[in-house]
Design a protein around this motif. Structure first.
Motif, mmCIF file in Angstrom:
data_model
loop_
_atom_site.group_PDB
_atom_site.id
_atom_site.type_symbol
_atom_site.label_atom_id
_atom_site.label_comp_id
_atom_site.label_asym_id
_atom_site.label_seq_id
_atom_site.Cartn_x
_atom_site.Cartn_y
_atom_site.Cartn_z
ATOM 1 N N SER A 169 0.828 -1.196 0.000
ATOM 2 C CA SER A 169 0.000 0.000 0.000
ATOM 3 C C SER A 169 0.868 1.255 0.000
ATOM 4 O O SER A 169 0.491 2.280 -0.517
ATOM 5 N N HIS A 170 2.017 1.130 0.625
ATOM 6 C CA HIS A 170 2.845 2.318 0.795
ATOM 7 C C HIS A 170 3.918 2.399 -0.270
ATOM 8 O O HIS A 170 3.969 3.344 -1.059
ATOM 9 N N ASP A 171 4.697 1.338 -0.312
ATOM 10 C CA ASP A 171 5.892 1.400 -1.148
ATOM 11 C C ASP A 171 5.606 1.257 -2.638
ATOM 12 O O ASP A 171 6.348 1.786 -3.470
ATOM 13 N N ARG A 213 2.683 2.232 -4.099
ATOM 14 C CA ARG A 213 1.925 3.384 -4.587
ATOM 15 C C ARG A 213 2.761 4.649 -4.636
ATOM 16 O O ARG A 213 2.495 5.519 -5.462
ATOM 17 N N GLN A 214 3.732 4.728 -3.721
ATOM 18 C CA GLN A 214 4.536 5.965 -3.655
ATOM 19 C C GLN A 214 5.204 6.274 -5.008
ATOM 20 O O GLN A 214 4.977 7.351 -5.572
ATOM 21 N N LEU A 233 4.523 5.107 -7.883
ATOM 22 C CA LEU A 233 3.477 5.233 -8.898
ATOM 23 C C LEU A 233 2.927 6.655 -8.920
ATOM 24 O O LEU A 233 2.713 7.254 -9.964
ATOM 25 N N ARG A 234 2.733 7.173 -7.679
ATOM 26 C CA ARG A 234 2.195 8.520 -7.562
ATOM 27 C C ARG A 234 3.174 9.555 -8.111
ATOM 28 O O ARG A 234 2.794 10.498 -8.810
ATOM 29 N N VAL A 235 4.450 9.307 -7.775
ATOM 30 C CA VAL A 235 5.482 10.250 -8.250
ATOM 31 C C VAL A 235 5.493 10.251 -9.786
ATOM 32 O O VAL A 235 5.524 11.319 -10.429
ATOM 33 N N SER A 295 2.441 12.039 -11.098
ATOM 34 C CA SER A 295 2.500 13.476 -10.844
ATOM 35 C C SER A 295 3.446 14.177 -11.801
ATOM 36 O O SER A 295 3.135 15.237 -12.350
ATOM 37 N N TYR A 296 4.627 13.568 -11.974
ATOM 38 C CA TYR A 296 5.618 14.251 -12.832
ATOM 39 C C TYR A 296 5.221 14.211 -14.299
ATOM 40 O O TYR A 296 5.525 15.127 -15.051
ATOM 41 N N THR A 316 2.222 14.590 -15.314
ATOM 42 C CA THR A 316 1.322 15.739 -15.406
ATOM 43 C C THR A 316 2.110 17.054 -15.459
ATOM 44 O O THR A 316 1.829 17.945 -16.269
ATOM 45 N N LEU A 317 3.152 17.133 -14.604
ATOM 46 C CA LEU A 317 3.946 18.371 -14.565
ATOM 47 C C LEU A 317 4.674 18.592 -15.881
ATOM 48 O O LEU A 317 4.755 19.719 -16.387
ATOM 49 N N VAL A 330 -0.980 4.483 -14.749
ATOM 50 C CA VAL A 330 -0.669 4.744 -13.342
ATOM 51 C C VAL A 330 -1.941 4.671 -12.488
ATOM 52 O O VAL A 330 -1.968 4.065 -11.420
ATOM 53 N N ASP A 349 -2.816 1.921 -9.597
ATOM 54 C CA ASP A 349 -3.135 2.329 -8.228
ATOM 55 C C ASP A 349 -4.456 1.707 -7.782
ATOM 56 O O ASP A 349 -4.591 1.221 -6.641
#
Lengths: 707, 146
Positions: free
Chosen positions: A486-488, A490-491, A493-495, A498-499, A501-502, A526, A530
């Motif tokens: 759940s933590h490692d 998704r982290q 994946l989220r990054v 996000s990038y 999108t940026l 992504v 998730d």
């Protein structure tokens, strides 16, 4: 108790016989006493009668003599001469008178009186005459007798008229007197007592005969009249003879003593005899009683016995002996039968039993008890040491302490698992159960034991324990994995998302449509990744993080519908559900997720041709609840009906219907965890109904009793 | 009333440079003048807060602390517990920023005294909005004891 019965019986016999004897002795003794005493009385009375008669005769003889002498004197012419001639009186008459006074063997006084009664001449000690009645006797010419009382006692005086000598001569009287006491003295007996009684015209005079008597105390007396000569007419003389008290008392006392002695002796003899007889008579009964008591209260059955004789007791004994024999036989049959049943049961159950009598220290082991220890019953002396020899040395102290606790009454029972080293050298696991039986005083008198070889079970338990801990470890690993995922996962994946999108924002004006599409693919990948991770986590969490309690299914449904509000509004779906829904046992979050997935599915797979209509229902089926969610959607081809609950199972292309394929797998897991069942009913193109059952909430009081 | 502050200090404890970058970008887009002090683990964070060591001798007291849970060495939970049991530091608002949505993480953080628990949104715009609301709340709305 036996002794009491028999002693009482012989005691009763002795007492009864003694009482009877005493009664007979008393009655016969009293009767004999009465008869004997009246006999003695009669004898004494006739003796007295004879005595009185004899004495009366003696006095009569005496008086006869006196009277004869007197008449002879009176007839002598000297007497008549003496009346007139004073000289003759002194010369001739006086010696005659003196002779008379002396010849009669008793003191007697005599006088010749003139016509006036005056004494002319006298002889003897006492004065005689000078009384007017002598004058009367002379005047009447008839003899007279008179009783008077003088100083010495009653006195009898007799006057005899005497005619004068020659015609015209003055008459006179010859008078004599005898003292009654003198008369009595002559009649006295050497022993015994009595009196001489003189009755004269109503007057009674008496003098004692011999010794002085206590008249009032005379228990017996006899009276005899004295025959009197004519001259003494007008008076009555009698002799009374009485017995002394001794005369009756001494023989009666002797008689009484003799009777008492005989009575006592007889009674004692009877007591002795009846006691002995009682003992002998009750001996048989006592033996019977002892045998019966031994049988009734004793530990061991009595041996068979015979009774000799043909009386009632012997017959009773025979009957009893027969009964004992039958009882013994029945008892032995029963014992043999129950032994067989027990040992069969023990062999089948493979449980040995033993009884430990703490009083004697004796132990009795069943065959199976021996078998568990691989001991031969023929070669084994059951006992504490024989048992502990077979207990593994490392377990002896513990087991011994536990057994001590039961024997001392600290614990009522025990169940101990330990190792045994069997007689054949094989080491096994055994279970000993013990239960204490307290005696009347509360102390433990017996311990019942069972022994079972639990090696197989022990091995199974060990395997099970290993499996459980393996399962627990794997569960913990899974949980850790889920957490890490759940933590490692998704982290990064989220990054990435996000990038992307940026970057897209930064180079927006330089992007051609194709690159923009690529960017969209990355972002979509992504997002789906998730979603997959979170759904997978939800799936893995079912059952692990659940907290079961009462769940209001109506409220769970409301929450699910609230979460799905956007989708329902979008689909313009109509959702129908009952007003009242049951409360069940389960996890509230899981129940909400269940409805959310099922209703979500129904809305998602709606048919483009008609307005979506979703119906939720439930039915009480007794043992559980039956829920369903029915839609009028696209339906599922029957050949895929079983596959819908598989994880990651999708039936549609991603661009048709979005989904991870985990939703229904979660539903299945939630329902089955509670012991329910989930299935579908569908027809392609017409709609689908999802059914699931949910066991009824168990009430706490019934917990464990229903499967 | 103290004069309104115009510039703020945020202590960001985050080992992932990508995530840290997202926070910087989000803060840069925000309305406040904020200095972000970025440390990568618990030791550095505590050294910063206690102004220990040469690098942090002049370190300011942060207005808020953004704390990730998944860190090398001491975990975010341990750092949170240490800060909240230190009488000098316990008044600094700590906002836990984590990818985790696990109940046990949320519960443990609040039990240790976290002032807020924010799970990092997947979408960058959502993330930026989340950071801005954190700033708004702690810089504008909340009255903090000094």
């Amino acid at each position: 108790m036996v002794r009491l019965i028999t002693t009482r019986l012989s005691y009763k016999v002795a007492v009864g016989a003694s009482a009877l004897t005493l009664f007979v002795v008393l009655v016969t003794g009293s009767a004999a006493y009465v008869v004997m005493s009246s006999l003695i009385r009669g004898q004494a009375s006739s003796l007295l009668q004879a005595e009185a008669g004899m004495r009366a005769e003696k006095i009569a003889d005496l008086l006869d003599g006196v009277t004869a002498n007197f008449r002879t004197l009176a007839a002598n012419p000297v007497v008549a001469d003496g009346l007139a001639d004073g000289g003759a009186r002194e010369l001739y008459l006086k010696p005659l008178l003196r002779n008379f006074a002396e010849v009669n063997r008793l003191p007697i006084s005599v006088a010749l009186c003139d016509v006036k009664g005056r004494p002319l001449v006298a002889a003897g000690d006492a004065a005689v005459g000078a009384d007017h009645w002598v004058e009367e006797a002379v005047a009447t010419g008839r003899a007279r007798t008179r009783v008077g009382v003088e100083r010495g006692g009653p006195v009898l005086t007799v006057a005899e008229p005497v005619a004068g000598a020659g015609p015209g001569a003055a008459p006179g009287a010859l008078v004599y007197r005898i003292a009654l006491a003198d008369l009595g003295r002559r009649a006295a007996a050497p022993s015994g007592g009595g009196e001489l009684i003189l009755r004269d015209h109503g007057a009674v005079y008496s003098v004692d005969l011999g010794r002085r008597n206590r008249k009032a105390g005379l228990p017996l007396a006899s009276e005899a009249d004295v025959r009197l000569p004519d001259i003494l007419g007008g008076i009555r003389l009698s002799v009374l003879v009485g017995a002394e008290a001794d005369m009756l008392d001494i023989p009666l006392a002797r008689l009484t003593s003799a009777f008492v002695a005989i009575g006592l002796g007889t009674t004692l003899l009877v007591i002795l005899v009846s006691a002995v007889l009682g003992q002998r008579l009750t001996a048989t009964v006592r033996q019977l009683s002892a045998a019966a008591s031994g049988y009734a209260f004793g530990r061991d059955a009595p041996g068979a016995f015979r009774v000799m004789g043909d009386d009632e007791i012997a017959r009773l004994g025979e009957a009893f002996a027969g009964m004992v024999e039958r009882l013994n036989r029945a008892y032995k049959d029963l014992e043999r039968h129950s032994q067989t049943v027990l040992s069969n049961a023990e062999r089948v159950a493979q449980v040995g039993s033993a009884v430990w009598d703490l009083g004697s220290g004796r132990q009795v082991w069943s065959d199976q008890f021996h078998a568990v220890l691989a001991l031969d019953p023929a070669d084994t002396q059951p006992g504490e040491s024989a048992f502990f020899d077979r207990v593994h040395p490392d377990d002896r102290t513990r087991l011994s302490a536990a057994l001590d606790g039961v024997m001392s009454g600290v614990a009522a029972r025990l169940t101990e698992d330990f190792r045994i080293v069997r007689a054949d050298g094989v080491e096994r696991f055994a279970q000993l159960r013990a239960q204490a039986s307290p005696g009347d005083d509360g102390h433990v008198v017996r311990v019942d034991l069972t022994l079972q070889d639990i090696t197989d079970r022990k091995h199974m338990e060990e395997k099970l324990d290993a499996l459980v801990s393996e399962l627990r470890r794997s569960n913990e690993e899974l949980e850790q994995f889920a957490y890490v995922a759940s933590h490692d996962l998704r982290q990064p994946l989220r990054v990435v998302g996000s990038y992307v999108t940026l970057i897209e924002e930064a180079i927006e004006d330089k992007l051609d449509p194709e690159t923009r599409e690529f960017m969209d693919f990355i972002r979509d990948g992504v997002r789906r990744m998730d979603l997959l991770i979170t759904d997978l986590l939800a799936y893995s969490r079912v059952g692990r993080t659940s907290r079961d309690g009462p769940v209001d299914t109506g409220r769970a449904l409301d929450l699910a519908l609230m979460d799905l509000q956007v989708e329902i509004d979008e689909a313009r779906a109509a959702v129908e559900h009952p007003d009242r829904m049951p409360v069940v046992l389960g996890d509230a979050g899981e129940m909400t997720r269940l409805f959310q997935n099922l209703v979500g599915n129904a809305v998602k797979y709606r048919s483009p041709e008609r307005r979506s209509h979703v119906t939720i229902g439930c039915l009480d089926e007794g043992g559980g609840w039956h829920f369903w969610v029915r839609d009028n959607g696209i339906g599922i081809p029957p050949e895929h009906a079983d596959r819908v609950f598989g994880i990651f199972q999708r039936l549609h292309a991603r661009d048709e219907y979005e989904g991870t394929g985990i939703g229904l797998a979660i539903c299945k897991k939630v329902v089955e965890r509670q012991g329910g069942r989930i299935w579908i009913e569908t027809r392609a193109g017409e709609g689908t109904t999802f059914h699931f059952t949910w066991p009824k909430m168990r009430r706490s009081s019934e917990a464990g009793s229903s499967p | 009333m103290r004069p309104p502050k115009t510039s703020f200090d945020i202590l960001l404890v985050e080992d992932d440079p990508g995530d840290a970058g997202l926070v910087r970008i989000a803060v840069r887009k925000g309305p406040h003048h904020v200095t972000i002090h970025h440390v990568k683990d618990g030791d550095e964070a505590m050294a910063f807060l206690r102004r220990a060591g040469g690098d942090f001798a002049q370190a300011p007291r942060p207005d808020i602390m953004l704390l990730d849970l998944n860190l090398p060495g001491r975990s975010g939970h341990e750092i949170l517990e240490e800060v909240k049991s230190d009488t000098d530091l316990r008044k600094i608002p700590v906002v836990v920023l984590s990818t985790s949505e696990a109940e046990r993480d949320v519960l443990r953080a609040y039990q240790a005294g976290a002032n807020s628990f924010v799970s990092k949104p997947m979408d960058v715009e959502d993330f930026t909005r989340a950071i801005h609301s954190i700033e708004n709340y702690w810089f504008e709305v909340a009255q903090l004891p000094r």
